[in-house]
Scaffold this active site. Structure first.
Site, PDB file in Angstrom:
ATOM      1  N   LYS A  53       0.829  -1.210   0.000  1.00 46.35           N
ATOM      2  CA  LYS A  53       0.000   0.000   0.000  1.00 46.35           C
ATOM      3  C   LYS A  53       0.867   1.265   0.000  1.00 46.35           C
ATOM      4  CE  LYS A  53      -3.742  -2.612   1.983  1.00 46.35           C
ATOM      5  NZ  LYS A  53      -4.515  -3.081   3.131  1.00 46.35           N
ATOM      6  N   GLN A  97      -5.322  -2.291   9.289  1.00 39.68           N
ATOM      7  CA  GLN A  97      -5.054  -3.561   8.613  1.00 39.68           C
ATOM      8  C   GLN A  97      -5.741  -4.698   9.380  1.00 39.68           C
ATOM      9  OE1 GLN A  97      -3.522  -3.901   5.687  1.00 39.68           O
ATOM     10  NE2 GLN A  97      -3.632  -6.120   5.643  1.00 39.68           N
ATOM     11  N   ASP A 120     -11.101   2.451   3.583  1.00 42.72           N
ATOM     12  CA  ASP A 120     -11.523   1.079   3.280  1.00 42.72           C
ATOM     13  C   ASP A 120     -13.019   0.947   3.058  1.00 42.72           C
ATOM     14  OD1 ASP A 120      -9.592  -0.871   3.051  1.00 42.72           O
ATOM     15  OD2 ASP A 120      -9.335  -1.107   5.209  1.00 42.72           O
TER      16      ASP A 120
HETATM   17  N1  LIG Z   1      -8.297  -3.096   6.420  1.00 43.64           N
HETATM   18  C1  LIG Z   1      -7.969  -3.965   5.474  1.00 43.64           C
HETATM   19  N2  LIG Z   1      -8.187  -3.648   4.174  1.00 43.64           N
HETATM   20  C2  LIG Z   1      -7.841  -4.520   3.191  1.00 43.64           C
HETATM   21  O1  LIG Z   1      -8.041  -4.236   1.992  1.00 43.64           O
HETATM   22  C3  LIG Z   1      -7.248  -5.770   3.554  1.00 43.64           C
HETATM   23  C4  LIG Z   1      -7.048  -6.042   4.910  1.00 43.64           C
HETATM   24  N3  LIG Z   1      -7.411  -5.137   5.839  1.00 43.64           N
HETATM   25  N4  LIG Z   1      -6.495  -7.213   5.303  1.00 43.64           N
HETATM   26  C5  LIG Z   1      -6.068  -8.193   4.371  1.00 43.64           C
HETATM   27  C6  LIG Z   1      -6.788  -8.122   3.037  1.00 43.64           C
HETATM   28  C7  LIG Z   1      -6.033  -8.753   1.910  1.00 43.64           C
HETATM   29  N5  LIG Z   1      -5.723  -7.669   0.991  1.00 43.64           N
HETATM   30  C8  LIG Z   1      -4.874  -7.786  -0.088  1.00 43.64           C
HETATM   31  C9  LIG Z   1      -4.388  -6.692  -0.760  1.00 43.64           C
HETATM   32  C10 LIG Z   1      -3.492  -6.823  -1.805  1.00 43.64           C
HETATM   33  C11 LIG Z   1      -3.053  -8.052  -2.200  1.00 43.64           C
HETATM   34  C12 LIG Z   1      -2.059  -8.162  -3.293  1.00 43.64           C
HETATM   35  O2  LIG Z   1      -1.659  -7.168  -3.875  1.00 43.64           O
HETATM   36  N6  LIG Z   1      -1.578  -9.368  -3.630  1.00 43.64           N
HETATM   37  C13 LIG Z   1      -0.594  -9.616  -4.649  1.00 43.64           C
HETATM   38  C14 LIG Z   1       0.389 -10.674  -4.201  1.00 43.64           C
HETATM   39  C15 LIG Z   1       1.098 -10.323  -2.939  1.00 43.64           C
HETATM   40  C16 LIG Z   1       1.780 -11.548  -2.337  1.00 43.64           C
HETATM   41  O3  LIG Z   1       2.625 -12.140  -3.006  1.00 43.64           O
HETATM   42  O4  LIG Z   1       1.401 -11.885  -1.201  1.00 43.64           O
HETATM   43  C17 LIG Z   1      -1.286 -10.122  -5.897  1.00 43.64           C
HETATM   44  O5  LIG Z   1      -2.433 -10.594  -5.777  1.00 43.64           O
HETATM   45  O6  LIG Z   1      -0.706 -10.074  -6.962  1.00 43.64           O
HETATM   46  C18 LIG Z   1      -3.548  -9.158  -1.568  1.00 43.64           C
HETATM   47  C19 LIG Z   1      -4.460  -9.020  -0.526  1.00 43.64           C
HETATM   48  C20 LIG Z   1      -6.213  -6.511   1.483  1.00 43.64           C
HETATM   49  N7  LIG Z   1      -6.873  -6.720   2.631  1.00 43.64           N
END
Ligand SMILES: Nc1nc(=O)c2c([nH]1)NC[C@@H]1CN(c3ccc(C(=O)N[C@@H](CCC(=O)O)C(=O)O)cc3)C=[N+]21
Length: 294
Positions: A53, A97, A120
């Site tokens: 982020k 988070q 969010d």
């Molecule tokens: N308050 C809050 N808001 C959220 O939006 C929130 C949260 N908590 N807790 C966890 C989940 C999960 N989440 C992700 C965001 C980006 C990827 C992301 O960019 N993933 C990469 C891969 C990253 C890796 O390799 O782990 C991809 O899909 O290409 C994944 C998961 C947001 N979340």
């Protein structure tokens, strides 16, 4: 046949470059958007997401502030951090988070966020506006993953109006708000919201034109569950440790064989995850733009 890839990395990159131009315009008017993250504890996955982020913020030209509390932080410590973020002049939007370490009441903490700074879209006021805003005239942040899913489908011109959507999973951040979003006026999908007690999940999925899998059960959605040509979005993430201390791997909720049946498939990683992050930045930029006209 092989599915068209719904490329979240390329789409998020395009989105971020549009956002960068809007940030330049905001700065010219003296508005500097700033995103903060509040992370409690040292879960490696959460640290990785938070790092992502901040990288996105830098790319788009918005300031970002990182508040990391130790796993030993009490609920009073978390409340105090939220209070500081609410009153900070530099922080125009922030996120807590999730998940918080066990022992913290997540819903109670989400309620303490200033709804105007809720990047969010998870504060009850903003979730309530998602319910109320069926005419689309109430401007409030949308939860990032649902917004990212819809944006990804739109940019690939996947039809939504009148289509049958099956959402697998009823969680706070994805399934539940996504059902509300897809049934809004303008999107006008017909949504079935399924969960762990759904009878004949495969049968439900087979009828779908759009399938969104957000449960965190590796490879739950099998190829013979999918209607040929359907759009399939793989949201769930399960992190599995690498063999012999090797790199950990991510497993999605969708079996790889689905690629030979679906018309569109969002990969995982590189699908919905990057879109979620782009929509977070988008929420911060939008809120800053609205602060000019408010
Ligand atoms: N308050 C809050 N808001 C959220 O939006 C929130 C949260 N908590 N807790 C966890 C989940 C999960 N989440 C992700 C965001 C980006 C990827 C992301 O960019 N993933 C990469 C891969 C990253 C890796 O390799 O782990 C991809 O899909 O290409 C994944 C998961 C947001 N979340």
């Amino acid at each position: 046949m092989t599915a068209i890839t719904l490329d979240g990395v390329a789409t998020a990159t395009a989105l971020k470059s549009e956002l960068r131009d809007r940030v330049v315009a905001l700065r010219a008017q003296g508005v500097v958007p700033g995103l903060a993250t509040l992370l409690v504890g040292d879960d490696p996955g959460s640290r990785l997401y938070v790092a992502g982020k901040h990288k996105d913020c830098a790319e788009v030209g918005i300031e970002s502030l990182r508040i990391d509390l130790p796993g030993s932080a009490t609920s009073a410590d978390v409340r105090a951090a939220i209070k500081d973020l609410n009153s900070s002049r530099e922080v125009t939007g922030y996120i807590i988070q999730l998940p918080l370490p066990v022992g913290h009441n997540e819903n109670a903490m989400l309620e303490l966020i200033d709804p105007a700074k809720d990047a969010d879209g998870l504060h009850p006021t903003n979730l309530g506006r998602l319910v109320l805003g069926i005419e689309g005239n109430l401007r409030s942040p949308l939860p990032c993953t649902p917004a990212g899913i819809v944006e990804l489908l739109r940019r690939y011109s996947v039809p939504i109006v009148g289509q049958k959507v099956v959402v697998v999973g009823r969680g706070l951040t994805v399934g539940r708000p996504l059902g509300l979003l897809f049934t809004r006026k303008g999107l006008d999908a017909t949504v079935t919201l399924t969960h762990s007690r759904t009878v004949d999940l495969a049968g439900e999925v087979r009828r779908a034109d759009i399938v969104v899998a957000a449960v965190g059960v590796p490879h739950l959605i099998e190829a013979d569950w999918v209607k040929p040509g359907a759009a399939v979005l793989d949201v769930g993430i399960t992190r599995v440790a690498g063999v012999d201390g090797g790199k950990s791997r991510l497993l999605g909720d969708v079996h790889p064989d689905v690629a030979s049946v679906a018309g569109y498939l969002s990969p995982n990683p590189r699908g919905v995850g990057p879109m979620t992050r782009a929509m977070l930045v988008s929420n911060v930029v939008k809120a800053a733009e609205q602060s000019l006209t408010a």
